[in-house]
Design a protein around this motif. Structure first.
Motif, PDB file in Angstrom:
ATOM      1  N   HIS A  63       0.816  -1.209   0.000  1.00  0.00           N
ATOM      2  CA  HIS A  63       0.000   0.000   0.000  1.00  0.00           C
ATOM      3  C   HIS A  63       0.846   1.254   0.000  1.00  0.00           C
ATOM      4  O   HIS A  63       0.434   2.290  -0.504  1.00  0.00           O
ATOM      5  N   ASN A  64       2.060   1.189   0.546  1.00  0.00           N
ATOM      6  CA  ASN A  64       2.963   2.331   0.454  1.00  0.00           C
ATOM      7  C   ASN A  64       3.341   2.598  -0.993  1.00  0.00           C
ATOM      8  O   ASN A  64       3.359   3.736  -1.446  1.00  0.00           O
ATOM      9  N   ASN A  65       3.658   1.532  -1.741  1.00  0.00           N
ATOM     10  CA  ASN A  65       4.030   1.681  -3.137  1.00  0.00           C
ATOM     11  C   ASN A  65       2.873   2.240  -3.951  1.00  0.00           C
ATOM     12  O   ASN A  65       3.063   3.074  -4.831  1.00  0.00           O
ATOM     13  N   LEU A  66       1.660   1.776  -3.676  1.00  0.00           N
ATOM     14  CA  LEU A  66       0.494   2.249  -4.398  1.00  0.00           C
ATOM     15  C   LEU A  66       0.270   3.735  -4.109  1.00  0.00           C
ATOM     16  O   LEU A  66       0.036   4.525  -5.018  1.00  0.00           O
ATOM     17  N   ALA A  67       0.367   4.120  -2.843  1.00  0.00           N
ATOM     18  CA  ALA A  67       0.135   5.506  -2.449  1.00  0.00           C
ATOM     19  C   ALA A  67       1.176   6.462  -3.030  1.00  0.00           C
ATOM     20  O   ALA A  67       0.913   7.652  -3.174  1.00  0.00           O
ATOM     21  N   ASP A  74       0.922  13.951   0.572  1.00  0.00           N
ATOM     22  CA  ASP A  74       1.045  14.284   1.996  1.00  0.00           C
ATOM     23  C   ASP A  74      -0.134  13.807   2.844  1.00  0.00           C
ATOM     24  O   ASP A  74      -0.285  14.228   3.989  1.00  0.00           O
ATOM     25  N   ILE A  75      -0.986  12.941   2.306  1.00  0.00           N
ATOM     26  CA  ILE A  75      -2.104  12.421   3.113  1.00  0.00           C
ATOM     27  C   ILE A  75      -1.536  11.451   4.143  1.00  0.00           C
ATOM     28  O   ILE A  75      -0.735  10.574   3.815  1.00  0.00           O
ATOM     29  N   ILE A  76      -1.942  11.598   5.389  1.00  0.00           N
ATOM     30  CA  ILE A  76      -1.462  10.691   6.430  1.00  0.00           C
ATOM     31  C   ILE A  76      -2.030   9.296   6.205  1.00  0.00           C
ATOM     32  O   ILE A  76      -3.235   9.121   6.040  1.00  0.00           O
ATOM     33  N   ILE A  77      -1.155   8.310   6.166  1.00  0.00           N
ATOM     34  CA  ILE A  77      -1.561   6.907   6.099  1.00  0.00           C
ATOM     35  C   ILE A  77      -0.749   6.163   7.157  1.00  0.00           C
ATOM     36  O   ILE A  77       0.482   6.147   7.103  1.00  0.00           O
ATOM     37  N   LEU A  78      -1.422   5.607   8.128  1.00  0.00           N
ATOM     38  CA  LEU A  78      -0.747   5.008   9.265  1.00  0.00           C
ATOM     39  C   LEU A  78      -0.035   3.715   8.896  1.00  0.00           C
ATOM     40  O   LEU A  78      -0.522   2.933   8.085  1.00  0.00           O
ATOM     41  N   ASP A  79       1.120   3.493   9.525  1.00  0.00           N
ATOM     42  CA  ASP A  79       1.892   2.276   9.276  1.00  0.00           C
ATOM     43  C   ASP A  79       1.148   1.031   9.752  1.00  0.00           C
ATOM     44  O   ASP A  79       1.236  -0.032   9.143  1.00  0.00           O
ATOM     45  N   GLU A  80       0.424   1.173  10.853  1.00  0.00           N
ATOM     46  CA  GLU A  80      -0.363   0.063  11.401  1.00  0.00           C
ATOM     47  C   GLU A  80      -1.807   0.515  11.577  1.00  0.00           C
ATOM     48  O   GLU A  80      -2.078   1.688  11.846  1.00  0.00           O
ATOM     49  N   LYS A 129     -17.362  10.932  15.523  1.00  0.00           N
ATOM     50  CA  LYS A 129     -17.017  11.654  16.760  1.00  0.00           C
ATOM     51  C   LYS A 129     -15.516  11.549  17.036  1.00  0.00           C
ATOM     52  O   LYS A 129     -15.028  10.502  17.439  1.00  0.00           O
ATOM     53  N   PRO A 130     -14.778  12.669  16.838  1.00  0.00           N
ATOM     54  CA  PRO A 130     -13.323  12.628  17.023  1.00  0.00           C
ATOM     55  C   PRO A 130     -12.884  12.398  18.461  1.00  0.00           C
ATOM     56  O   PRO A 130     -11.749  11.992  18.699  1.00  0.00           O
ATOM     57  N   ASP A 131     -13.795  12.638  19.446  1.00  0.00           N
ATOM     58  CA  ASP A 131     -13.406  12.432  20.848  1.00  0.00           C
ATOM     59  C   ASP A 131     -13.245  10.940  21.163  1.00  0.00           C
ATOM     60  O   ASP A 131     -12.742  10.580  22.239  1.00  0.00           O
ATOM     61  N   LYS A 132     -13.630  10.077  20.230  1.00  0.00           N
ATOM     62  CA  LYS A 132     -13.432   8.631  20.408  1.00  0.00           C
ATOM     63  C   LYS A 132     -12.059   8.183  19.899  1.00  0.00           C
ATOM     64  O   LYS A 132     -11.715   7.010  20.001  1.00  0.00           O
ATOM     65  N   LEU A 133     -11.298   9.139  19.345  1.00  0.00           N
ATOM     66  CA  LEU A 133      -9.974   8.844  18.815  1.00  0.00           C
ATOM     67  C   LEU A 133      -8.922   9.600  19.616  1.00  0.00           C
ATOM     68  O   LEU A 133      -9.222  10.619  20.245  1.00  0.00           O
ATOM     69  N   ASP A 134      -7.703   9.098  19.583  1.00  0.00           N
ATOM     70  CA  ASP A 134      -6.611   9.831  20.216  1.00  0.00           C
ATOM     71  C   ASP A 134      -5.297   9.506  19.510  1.00  0.00           C
ATOM     72  O   ASP A 134      -5.247   8.658  18.617  1.00  0.00           O
ATOM     73  N   GLY A 135      -4.244  10.192  19.888  1.00  0.00           N
ATOM     74  CA  GLY A 135      -2.924   9.929  19.335  1.00  0.00           C
ATOM     75  C   GLY A 135      -2.878  10.019  17.820  1.00  0.00           C
ATOM     76  O   GLY A 135      -3.474  10.920  17.216  1.00  0.00           O
ATOM     77  N   GLU A 136      -2.176   9.091  17.203  1.00  0.00           N
ATOM     78  CA  GLU A 136      -1.995   9.121  15.757  1.00  0.00           C
ATOM     79  C   GLU A 136      -3.304   8.866  15.006  1.00  0.00           C
ATOM     80  O   GLU A 136      -3.470   9.335  13.884  1.00  0.00           O
ATOM     81  N   GLY A 137      -4.230   8.149  15.656  1.00  0.00           N
ATOM     82  CA  GLY A 137      -5.532   7.932  15.038  1.00  0.00           C
ATOM     83  C   GLY A 137      -6.285   9.240  14.887  1.00  0.00           C
ATOM     84  O   GLY A 137      -6.895   9.504  13.846  1.00  0.00           O
ATOM     85  N   LEU A 138      -6.231  10.069  15.909  1.00  0.00           N
ATOM     86  CA  LEU A 138      -6.894  11.377  15.870  1.00  0.00           C
ATOM     87  C   LEU A 138      -6.211  12.285  14.850  1.00  0.00           C
ATOM     88  O   LEU A 138      -6.882  12.985  14.087  1.00  0.00           O
ATOM     89  N   ASP A 139      -4.880  12.260  14.818  1.00  0.00           N
ATOM     90  CA  ASP A 139      -4.137  13.088  13.855  1.00  0.00           C
ATOM     91  C   ASP A 139      -4.493  12.709  12.424  1.00  0.00           C
ATOM     92  O   ASP A 139      -4.684  13.582  11.559  1.00  0.00           O
ATOM     93  N   ALA A 140      -4.577  11.395  12.174  1.00  0.00           N
ATOM     94  CA  ALA A 140      -4.902  10.925  10.826  1.00  0.00           C
ATOM     95  C   ALA A 140      -6.305  11.366  10.423  1.00  0.00           C
ATOM     96  O   ALA A 140      -6.511  11.874   9.312  1.00  0.00           O
ATOM     97  N   THR A 178      -7.845   6.417   4.414  1.00  0.00           N
ATOM     98  CA  THR A 178      -8.747   6.206   5.558  1.00  0.00           C
ATOM     99  C   THR A 178      -8.982   4.717   5.783  1.00  0.00           C
ATOM    100  O   THR A 178      -8.899   4.223   6.906  1.00  0.00           O
ATOM    101  N   ILE A 179      -9.267   4.005   4.706  1.00  0.00           N
ATOM    102  CA  ILE A 179      -9.533   2.565   4.801  1.00  0.00           C
ATOM    103  C   ILE A 179      -8.319   1.827   5.354  1.00  0.00           C
ATOM    104  O   ILE A 179      -8.439   0.979   6.247  1.00  0.00           O
ATOM    105  N   LYS A 180      -7.130   2.155   4.843  1.00  0.00           N
ATOM    106  CA  LYS A 180      -5.919   1.480   5.284  1.00  0.00           C
ATOM    107  C   LYS A 180      -5.551   1.842   6.717  1.00  0.00           C
ATOM    108  O   LYS A 180      -5.062   0.995   7.475  1.00  0.00           O
ATOM    109  N   SER A 181      -5.773   3.087   7.105  1.00  0.00           N
ATOM    110  CA  SER A 181      -5.385   3.542   8.439  1.00  0.00           C
ATOM    111  C   SER A 181      -6.279   2.968   9.536  1.00  0.00           C
ATOM    112  O   SER A 181      -5.809   2.714  10.645  1.00  0.00           O
ATOM    113  N   PHE A 182      -7.559   2.734   9.209  1.00  0.00           N
ATOM    114  CA  PHE A 182      -8.503   2.289  10.233  1.00  0.00           C
ATOM    115  C   PHE A 182      -9.050   0.875   9.982  1.00  0.00           C
ATOM    116  O   PHE A 182      -9.923   0.407  10.709  1.00  0.00           O
TER     117      PHE A 182
END
Length: 231
Positions: A63-67, A74-80, A129-140, A178-182
């Motif tokens: 997915h990194n290669n595809l992106a 510069d869209i955030i895509i989480l490693d995990e 609801k963003p208050d259900k997220l935190d850390g890198e999940g919230l940033d993404a 979004t799909i890959k990050s979550f």
């Protein structure tokens, strides 16, 4: 003499068998066609967790290669995959569903249905609801929602089908991240690429089926596209 004759027959027979095995696929020097071998761990054979980790690493590289081919670099895509609670998962899945409705509307060349899907997607994004997220999940998610809202609001103000399709190309790249990050709708989605879109620049989209239905060309070239990744 009999011994020499026997040796000659044995050599010829071995040669014929070797040819038969090669032509039937019983033997091949092409490494890509060989079955993958499991490397032994310190305690013997590879464990299930090691196999899973190896598979996960390969998917991440894929997915990194595809992106890397995206217009937006510069869209955030989480490693995990960021683990979300059941309610947030359902809210994010509804965002995906609204995107898929938009994709179908563009496949059918239906401007009114496309506009309706745009409005629906905006409402579904705001319902997360963003208050259900935190850390890198919230940033993404903050990064994604900003990009979604910008493109969707711009999409509301263009009238032509081709202009709307252009914005859909941007939305598709964000949706992929979004799909890959979550880890949304795993096992049910496909990233598809059309090399002919936008005068040969190419564009991606996300679909829930392997059947190619091109949202960038509609009935002009409905089957133009290739599956690049299965989620």
């Amino acid at each position: 003499m009999k011994t020499k004759k026997s040796i000659l027959i044995a050599v010829i027979t071995s040669f014929i068998i070797a040819l038969m095995l090669t032509s039937c696929g019983g033997r091949s020097d092409n490494k890509e066609k060989e079955s993958p071998r499991l490397m032994p761990s310190e305690h013997g054979s590879m464990t299930e967790s090691q196999i899973s980790e190896s598979s996960s690493d390969n998917m991440h590289k894929q997915h990194n290669n595809l992106a890397e081919n995206f217009v937006h670099k510069d869209i955030i895509i989480l490693d995990e995959v960021y683990p979300v609670k059941e309610q947030t998962q359902a809210e994010l899945d509804e965002v995906v569903d609204s995107y898929l409705l938009m994709k179908d509307a563009l496949v059918n060349g239906d401007v009114a249905a496309t506009d309706k899907a745009v409005n629906l997607m905006l409402s579904k994004i705001k319902a997360v609801k963003p208050d259900k997220l935190d850390g890198e999940g919230l940033d993404a998610w903050k990064d994604h929602i900003r990009l979604y809202e910008d493109k969707l609001k711009e999409m509301q103000h263009v009238n032509g089908l081709e202009e709307k399709r252009s914005y859909f190309g941007h939305l598709s790249e964000i949706m992929y991240c979004t799909i890959k990050s979550f880890g949304l709708k795993e096992g049910n989605l496909y990233a598809i690429y059309c090399p002919m879109a936008f005068d040969g620049k190419g564009a991606y989209w996300i679909a829930e089926s392997k059947t190619i239905q091109n949202p960038y060309f509609g009935d002009k070239m409905p089957t133009c596209g290739e599956i690049k990744e299965e989620f």
